[in-house]
Design an enzyme around this catalytic site. Structure first.
Site, short mmCIF file in Angstrom:
data_model
loop_
_atom_site.label_atom_id
_atom_site.label_comp_id
_atom_site.label_asym_id
_atom_site.label_seq_id
_atom_site.Cartn_x
_atom_site.Cartn_y
_atom_site.Cartn_z
N ASP A 1 1.33 -5.35 -3.75
CA ASP A 1 2.57 -4.64 -3.41
C ASP A 1 3.71 -5.57 -3.03
OD1 ASP A 1 1.13 -2.27 -3.81
OD2 ASP A 1 0.39 -2.32 -1.76
N LYS B 1 5.77 -6.79 -7.85
CA LYS B 1 5.50 -7.35 -9.19
C LYS B 1 6.17 -6.52 -10.27
CE LYS B 1 1.11 -6.95 -8.28
NZ LYS B 1 1.18 -6.65 -6.83
N GLY C 1 -0.05 0.18 -8.32
CA GLY C 1 1.11 1.06 -8.25
C GLY C 1 2.33 0.17 -8.27
N HIS C 2 3.02 0.13 -9.40
CA HIS C 2 4.18 -0.76 -9.56
C HIS C 2 5.45 0.08 -9.65
CE1 HIS C 2 1.52 -4.23 -11.30
NE2 HIS C 2 1.12 -3.79 -10.13
N GLN D 1 -2.63 -6.12 -8.52
CA GLN D 1 -3.24 -6.64 -7.29
C GLN D 1 -2.67 -8.04 -7.01
OE1 GLN D 1 -5.73 -5.09 -9.74
NE2 GLN D 1 -4.77 -3.35 -8.78
P1 GDP Z 1 3.89 -4.03 -6.79
O1 GDP Z 1 2.61 -3.29 -6.68
O2 GDP Z 1 3.73 -5.50 -6.54
O3 GDP Z 1 4.64 -3.77 -8.07
O4 GDP Z 1 4.81 -3.48 -5.62
P2 GDP Z 1 5.00 -1.92 -5.18
O5 GDP Z 1 5.85 -1.26 -6.19
O6 GDP Z 1 3.70 -1.31 -4.83
O7 GDP Z 1 5.74 -2.10 -3.81
C1 GDP Z 1 6.96 -2.75 -3.71
C2 GDP Z 1 7.99 -1.78 -3.14
O8 GDP Z 1 9.12 -2.50 -2.73
C3 GDP Z 1 8.51 -0.77 -4.15
O9 GDP Z 1 8.81 0.43 -3.48
C4 GDP Z 1 9.76 -1.43 -4.70
O10 GDP Z 1 10.71 -0.48 -5.16
C5 GDP Z 1 10.26 -2.11 -3.47
N1 GDP Z 1 11.00 -3.36 -3.69
C6 GDP Z 1 10.79 -4.33 -4.62
N2 GDP Z 1 11.62 -5.37 -4.41
C7 GDP Z 1 12.37 -5.04 -3.33
C8 GDP Z 1 13.39 -5.72 -2.57
O11 GDP Z 1 13.78 -6.86 -2.87
N3 GDP Z 1 13.89 -5.06 -1.47
C9 GDP Z 1 13.47 -3.82 -1.11
N4 GDP Z 1 14.00 -3.25 -0.02
N5 GDP Z 1 12.51 -3.16 -1.79
C10 GDP Z 1 11.97 -3.77 -2.87
P1 IMO Z 2 -0.75 -3.46 -6.81
O1 IMO Z 2 -0.90 -3.89 -8.24
C1 IMO Z 2 -2.50 -3.33 -2.82
C2 IMO Z 2 -6.87 -2.95 -2.58
C3 IMO Z 2 -7.45 -1.67 -2.01
C4 IMO Z 2 -8.72 -2.22 -1.39
C5 IMO Z 2 -9.16 -3.28 -2.38
C6 IMO Z 2 -10.20 -2.82 -3.38
O2 IMO Z 2 0.07 -2.24 -6.64
O3 IMO Z 2 -0.32 -4.61 -5.95
P2 IMO Z 2 -10.12 -1.24 -5.51
O4 IMO Z 2 -9.72 0.21 -5.65
O5 IMO Z 2 -9.32 -2.17 -6.35
O6 IMO Z 2 -11.59 -1.44 -5.69
O7 IMO Z 2 -9.81 -1.60 -3.95
O8 IMO Z 2 -7.98 -3.67 -3.07
N1 IMO Z 2 -5.93 -2.76 -3.71
C7 IMO Z 2 -4.61 -2.93 -3.63
N2 IMO Z 2 -3.81 -3.20 -2.56
N3 IMO Z 2 -1.96 -3.22 -4.05
C8 IMO Z 2 -2.74 -2.99 -5.13
O9 IMO Z 2 -2.26 -3.01 -6.39
C9 IMO Z 2 -4.12 -2.79 -4.94
N4 IMO Z 2 -5.15 -2.52 -5.76
C10 IMO Z 2 -6.25 -2.51 -5.00
O10 IMO Z 2 -6.59 -1.11 -1.05
O11 IMO Z 2 -8.44 -2.86 -0.17
MG MG Z 3 1.77 -1.67 -5.63
#
Ligand code: GDP
Ligand code: IMO
Ligand code: MG
Length: 429
Positions: free
Chosen positions: A13, A16, A40-41, A224
């Protein structure tokens, strides 16, 4: 033109999705190389938010071909639902290609994910309950069903029959669950899902190499992150695939020399979902501030993420494990208005005074170390509107410089908001 990897440097998170989208402006292919719908991206375009699980982030551009590589585990129903969601919002998903070698997530994988977590009790990992671990386990045990099996009903039935005998024995005799019905699974996978997935299946390895040979840009989107890596993360509190950049070779079907650029995504602080060690974890007021301002709740599961101060020991280690060529820092805007910022630059084992600049290999040590913090003054300004390095307050620039210096890797982008355009480029600096 060699490929670029986007890899998370922490526990996921980091942003990416946003960075992949940003870097895909010129890309021909965007390839997911591991994981499944545990990811979850989020990408925010003109105020509209897209939360992607399986479909690569390049899907939002009409010039890119989104590719699901062989290293991914695919629930076909989830893939279809995600494509439908995107189509209903005006995004064309017809270019999507899925590797026939990717493994299928089956109904028993969900059951087993739930049951193993339940049996682990307070030692549970806190998985996303998406069947990810059991699907990869079957792949390694050589009893997995693959996407290409959807194209051959005879093979699909035969493989399912063999596997289900064992899974049903396990589910009913060990876990006291109802056995699953083979005919129902066949009806769903072969009858309903296969006709929808069949047009998406293709030779993704050939696609990637044709693009590389034609000099086109190929983006490899990690899910991840480094410290959730099966080999290099905080095992057993990890996922069941290899998010590190080396995993991109295996999961997309290229060699190390096909990669020229590895962008490590670093959130300006740290979060973790699920269990496991976390040296810089904080609670109280600072934690609430980071979670509220950063909206730190799982994209997928809605779980509150555990927050902490930025840990540069992790980033230094991630730089080695991924051979990072640059860093992209996200969510710097979230830190505005904190009076003092702490950044961990080393760990100390208080039992013997040992100082660690890299992650100690023995996890018991990681559990007991305390962070050595450098304190920096914060800034009051809102960064959301910053478009160039000069728009950042001096304190924010110092924070970024510290990261680059301690990690030993240059910073090329800084995120200042969730929107596609909300970033500052350091490329020319
Ligand atoms: P990922 O799994 O690595 O793609 O990241 P996620 O989407 O799960 O979580 C990142 C969150 O931060 C999302 O809600 C994005 O919209 C938000 N985000 C990404 N870059 C920025 C930033 O530079 N500033 C802020 N405030 N939010 C951001
Ligand atoms: P993105 O791509 C954050 C964590 C789960 C758990 C561990 C194992 O959005 O960054 P799993 O279901 O993969 O067997 O769970 O990994 N986990 C993540 N945490 N971002 C993710 O994906 C994750 N995908 C799995 O919370 O601790
Ligand atoms: Mg994510």
């Amino acid at each position: 033109m060699p490929a670029t990897v986007v890899v998370g440097t922490q526990w996921g998170d980091e942003g990416k999705g946003k960075l992949t989208d940003l870097l895909a402006k010129e890309a021909r292919l965007v390839v997911r190389y591991q994981g499944g719908h545990n990811a979850g991206h989020t990408i925010v375009v003109d105020g509209e938010s897209f939360a992607l699980q399986l479909v690569p982030s390049g899907v939002l551009y009409s010039h890119t071909v989104p590719v699901i590589g062989n290293g991914v585990v695919v629930d076909p129903a989830v893939l279809i639902a995600e494509c439908e969601m995107l189509e209903s919002r005006g995004i064309d998903t017809s270019r999507l290609v899925v590797s026939g070698n990717a493994h299928l997530i089956m109904p028993y994988h969900y059951e087993l994910d739930l049951m193993t977590e339940r049996f682990l009790g307070h030692n549970k990992l806190g998985t996303t309950k998406r069947g990810i671990g059991p699907a990869y386990a079957d792949k390694a045990a050589r009893i997995g069903l693959r996407v290409q099996d959807l194209l051959d009903p005879k093979i699909f039935r035969e493989k399912l029959g063999v596997v289900l005998r064992e899974k049903n024995a396990l589910l009913s005799r060990v876990y006291n669950r109802l056995p699953l019905d083979q005919a129902k699974i066949e009806e769903r996978y072969l009858g309903e899902l296969a006709p929808r997935i069949a047009p998406m299946i293709g030779d993704t390895v050939a696609l990637v190499h044709t693009a590389l040979e034609a000099g086109e840009q190929v983006m490899l989107e990690g899910a991840q992150a480094t410290f959730l890596d099966l080999d290099h993360g905080t095992y057993p509190f990890v996922t069941s695939s290899n998010p590190v950049a080396g995993g991109a070779c295996v999961g997309a079907g290229i060699g190390p020399r096909d990669i020229s650029r590895v962008v490590g995504i670093v959130k300006a602080y740290v979060t973790r979902v699920g269990s496991g060690p976390f040296p810089t974890e904080v609670d109280g007021e600072v934690a609430d501030y980071l979670v509220d301002r950063g909206h730190e709740y799982g994209t997928n599961t809605g779980r509150r993420r555990r927050p902490g101060w930025l840990d540069l020991v992790m980033i230094r280690h991630a730089a080695r494990l991924n051979s990072l060529s640059e860093l992209a820092i996200t969510k710097l805007d979230v830190l505005s208005r904190l009076e003092t910022l702490k950044v961990c630059t080393a760990y100390e084992d208080t039992t013997d005074g040992t100082r660690y600049e890299h992650i100690p290999y023995h996890q018991s040590v990681l559990h007991r170390v305390v962070p050595v913090y450098e304190e920096l003054p914060g800034w009051q300004e809102d960064l959301a509107g910053a478009t160039s390095v000069d728009d950042l307050p001096a304190e924010a620039r110092r924070y970024v410089e510290l990261i680059a210096r301690v990690a030993g890797v240059r910073v090329s982008y800084v995120g200042v908001g969730p929107g596609r355009e909300q970033y500052v480029s350091f490329a020319a600096a």
